[in-house]
Design a protein around this motif. Structure first.
Motif, short mmCIF file in Angstrom:
data_model
loop_
_atom_site.label_atom_id
_atom_site.label_comp_id
_atom_site.label_asym_id
_atom_site.label_seq_id
_atom_site.Cartn_x
_atom_site.Cartn_y
_atom_site.Cartn_z
N ALA A 72 0.83 -1.21 0.00
CA ALA A 72 0.00 0.00 0.00
C ALA A 72 0.86 1.25 0.00
CB ALA A 72 -0.93 0.00 1.21
N LEU A 73 1.97 1.23 0.75
CA LEU A 73 2.88 2.38 0.76
C LEU A 73 3.54 2.56 -0.60
CD1 LEU A 73 4.26 4.67 2.29
CD2 LEU A 73 5.98 3.01 3.08
N ILE A 74 3.94 1.48 -1.22
CA ILE A 74 4.55 1.56 -2.55
C ILE A 74 3.54 2.04 -3.58
CG2 ILE A 74 5.50 0.13 -4.42
CD1 ILE A 74 6.89 -1.49 -2.17
N PHE A 75 2.30 1.59 -3.48
CA PHE A 75 1.23 2.06 -4.36
C PHE A 75 1.04 3.57 -4.21
CE2 PHE A 75 -3.20 3.26 -4.97
CZ PHE A 75 -3.52 2.67 -6.19
N GLY A 76 1.14 4.08 -2.99
CA GLY A 76 0.86 5.49 -2.76
C GLY A 76 2.06 6.42 -2.84
N ALA A 77 3.26 5.88 -2.56
CA ALA A 77 4.44 6.76 -2.48
C ALA A 77 5.61 6.30 -3.32
CB ALA A 77 4.88 6.90 -1.03
N GLY A 78 5.61 5.05 -3.76
CA GLY A 78 6.69 4.59 -4.62
C GLY A 78 7.87 4.00 -3.87
N ALA A 79 9.09 4.38 -4.30
CA ALA A 79 10.32 3.72 -3.88
C ALA A 79 10.55 3.72 -2.38
CB ALA A 79 11.51 4.36 -4.59
N THR A 80 10.04 4.72 -1.68
CA THR A 80 10.25 4.79 -0.23
C THR A 80 9.81 3.51 0.46
OG1 THR A 80 9.87 7.17 -0.30
CG2 THR A 80 9.76 6.12 1.85
N GLY A 81 8.76 2.89 -0.04
CA GLY A 81 8.22 1.70 0.59
C GLY A 81 9.16 0.52 0.57
N PHE A 82 10.16 0.55 -0.32
CA PHE A 82 11.10 -0.56 -0.40
C PHE A 82 12.13 -0.55 0.73
CE2 PHE A 82 9.52 -0.73 -4.77
CZ PHE A 82 9.35 -2.10 -4.93
N ARG A 321 -13.64 7.92 3.10
CA ARG A 321 -12.38 8.04 2.36
C ARG A 321 -11.93 6.67 1.86
NH1 ARG A 321 -10.95 11.35 6.81
NH2 ARG A 321 -9.65 9.67 7.63
N GLY A 322 -11.11 6.69 0.80
CA GLY A 322 -10.55 5.45 0.30
C GLY A 322 -9.58 4.85 1.31
N ASP A 323 -9.66 3.55 1.48
CA ASP A 323 -8.80 2.83 2.42
C ASP A 323 -7.62 2.25 1.65
OD1 ASP A 323 -7.58 1.24 4.30
OD2 ASP A 323 -9.34 0.00 4.74
N SER A 324 -6.44 2.86 1.81
CA SER A 324 -5.27 2.41 1.05
C SER A 324 -4.89 0.97 1.37
CB SER A 324 -4.08 3.34 1.32
OG SER A 324 -3.70 3.28 2.69
N ASN A 325 -5.28 0.48 2.53
CA ASN A 325 -4.94 -0.89 2.90
C ASN A 325 -5.67 -1.93 2.06
OD1 ASN A 325 -3.34 -0.02 5.17
ND2 ASN A 325 -5.25 0.40 6.24
N THR A 326 -6.68 -1.52 1.32
CA THR A 326 -7.45 -2.47 0.50
C THR A 326 -6.85 -2.66 -0.88
OG1 THR A 326 -8.93 -0.72 -0.30
CG2 THR A 326 -9.59 -1.88 1.70
N ILE A 327 -5.73 -2.01 -1.19
CA ILE A 327 -5.18 -2.06 -2.54
C ILE A 327 -4.90 -3.49 -3.00
CG2 ILE A 327 -3.14 -1.49 -3.92
CD1 ILE A 327 -5.16 0.76 -3.66
N ILE A 328 -4.14 -4.24 -2.22
CA ILE A 328 -3.80 -5.60 -2.63
C ILE A 328 -5.02 -6.53 -2.60
CG2 ILE A 328 -2.40 -7.62 -2.06
CD1 ILE A 328 -0.96 -5.24 -3.45
#
Length: 551
Positions: A72-82, A321-328
């Motif tokens: 979810a962090l990578i979906f929303g922010a990109g490389a930082t999540g790695f 609001r959209g729940d970013s945790n539901t992405i996967i």
């Protein structure tokens, strides 16, 4: 709910009920003479071998954080999540030797918690109390992270109501968890971890082979993700990047280092290690556990797959609001047949319950040994300790449910990172004394107070524009906001840093300075109940303290 969601729910419920049965059966698995002792209920009899420990510790460390929060962090922010990848690479070499010494002294002295060791090393109930409270407080948001993962699955299936009724399925799931953990103790999550990890490996291997082919290969996925992340976010600037930028490189490095230092300070991580049979078991696991990092890397890439697929977060009906945790979960729900999506949802849900159970047990052990017995009932018998721990585990679980009901972070990973700021402040008292007693107990107390106060203050300064939170909006602070008595050493720099590292540095500096002053003044440093030989004992050592011994 549509037909597909009913199928997903059916598969989810069947697998959930299967692990519930395992949870109750676990009380008779590798059973000792009684469960009315913390050695048996809270540490599984200290008899887990290499395979059981591998699944238990893996299920303990690679949690809903892995399956939901990182992608979810990578979906929303990109490389930082790695950042989660290098931290799990450097983690095991850092933890290898200290964990061996902690296991040995704990096995010899009958310690159940890190605070037990601190109490024995320094003869200071006050320092042990601070370590215990810190462990409990840091564990609560980590359990809440597991709940966020489970709720994400339930929302994706269609159980997405408003108000307290919207959280009802979550309450039911954790009621079941609470009951079988109460009965079986650590054996329940240890046995269920076999099922959880098998399901996770199956789902992820299928996903990373099938989905890239479906969306034109990794090259196309990266290009699409880069374009999507470059679009303006809530603050008007780009949402993220598939490459690190000048402002988040330091954040990335300090997050990786801080998370690596913090992970095995958490009470639940120590619990999994202390439940091991011997030092060789721990050595084998420190070598084998990085295999989970491969799984984490593959899973993290699914954040980019979700961007390429145009996946949208499911709206949380309770907040609008959209729940970013539901992405996967949403990605699986739209790209796989309903029956396979149901298996994936069960894997994520069980992947949340296993660590939540271990965390609640570890927090209950801290409460029982280092608060209840130390301050409320010194003459408590082992059976009374076990009963108190069982009750405390229930309180911790439902406290975490209330925690997640009241808080709505933009990224659930922030719950773990904020907890990391807190638990890092125990490093000087738990790790360094495994090697030396030079640090003074009053220095450790002073360092803890300064590190904790400054860490919480820095967290308070961090806003989250996406959720309109002015404070406690994350764990990374712009260097320009750092102030030392009105002096801003970094000017208006927007480069970000993980505040846990800053708080730990302050903690260490104060600890060393106060320790030096106390030693120079010859202030009494408490009584050390341990012996040098205690730090090297193994399962074959003669006269080893019996498991579940009555003091």
């Amino acid at each position: 709910m549509n037909t597909g969601q009913w199928t997903e729910l059916g598969v989810f419920v069947v697998l959930f009920l299967a692990v519930t049965v395992l949870g109750f059966i676990a009380s008779r698995w590798l059973a000792g003479t009684t469960l009315d002792h913390l050695d048996e209920w809270g540490l599984g009899g200290r008899k887990f071998g290499s395979w059981v420990t591998w699944f238990l510790v893996g299920g303990d460390l690679y949690t809903a954080y892995t399956f939901v929060a990182v992608p979810a962090l990578i979906f929303g922010a990109g490389a930082t999540g790695f950042f989660a990848l290098p931290y799990t690479v450097i983690l095991y070499p850092l933890a290898f030797l200290p964990l061996l010494r902690l296991w040995s002294v704990s096995r010899m002295r009958g310690y159940v918690t890190p605070a037990d060791f601190v109490r024995g090393r320094y003869g200071s109930p006050t320092l042990a109390l601070l370590i215990a409270i810190t462990g409990i407080v840091a564990t609560m948001p980590y359990i809440a992270l597991q709940l966020a993962g489970l709720e994400a699955v339930l929302r994706t299936i269609g159980l997405n109501g408003t108000g307290l009724l919207g959280h009802l399925p979550l309450f039911v799931a954790f009621l079941i968890l609470a009951v079988y953990t109460y009965q079986s103790g650590l054996r329940a999550p240890a046995l269920i971890a076999f099922v959880k990890d098998s399901l996770i490996y199956l789902v992820i291997l299928v996903a990373v082979i099938y989905l890239p082919v479906r969306f034109g290969g990794w090259g196309h996925i990266f290009d699409t993700s880069a374009a999507a992340l470059a679009k303006p976010g809530p603050t008007g600037s780009a949402k993220g990047s598939i490459l690190l930028t000048q402002n988040n490189q330091l954040q990335y490095a300090t997050l990786a280092l801080g998370s690596a230092l913090a992970l095995f300070l958490y009470p639940h991580s120590v619990t999994g290690i202390l439940a091991s049979r011997g030092r060789n078991v721990i050595k084998k696991n420190m070598v084998a556990l990085p295999a989970y990092s491969l799984l984490l890397g593959l899973l993290a890439l699914l954040g980019y797959v979700a961007l390429a697929a145009g996946t949208k977060p499911i709206v949380n009906q309770a907040t609008g609001r959209g729940d970013s945790n539901t992405i996967i979960p949403a990605l699986f729900g739209t790209q796989f047949p309903a029956w396979f999506a149901g298996i994936a949802f069960a894997a994520i849900g069980i992947g949340a319950l296993v660590p939540a159970a271990i965390m609640s047990i570890a927090a209950a052990n801290l409460w029982t040994r280092n608060i209840y017995k130390e301050y409320l009932r010194r003459a408590a018998t082992p059976a009374q300790e076990a009963r108190q721990a069982k009750l405390a585990s229930l309180v911790v679980k439902f406290g975490a449910v209330l925690f997640i009901v009241a808080i709505d972070p933009q990224y659930s990973i922030d719950l773990q990172l904020i907890g990391g700021v807190v638990i890092l402040q125990t490093l000087p008292a738990v790790v360094i004394p495994l090697y030396t007693r030079w640090l003074h107990r009053w220095g450790l107390i002073a360092g803890w107070v300064v590190g904790m106060a400054w860490g919480i203050y820095l967290l308070y300064l961090i806003p989250n524009p996406a959720t309109n939170h002015a404070h406690f909006g994350g764990s990374a602070l712009a260097l320009g906001k750092l102030s030392l008595f009105g002096w801003h050493p970094f000017g208006s720099s927007q480069m970000q840093v993980y505040v846990g590292i800053l708080a730990l540095v302050a903690n260490l500096v104060v600890t060393v300075v106060v320790s030096a002053l106390a030693r120079r003044s010859k202030v009494f440093n408490g009584t050390d109940d341990t012996d040098p030989g205690d730090y090297h004992v193994d399962e074959s050592t003669p006269n080893l303290r019996p498991v579940a011994a009555v003091p």
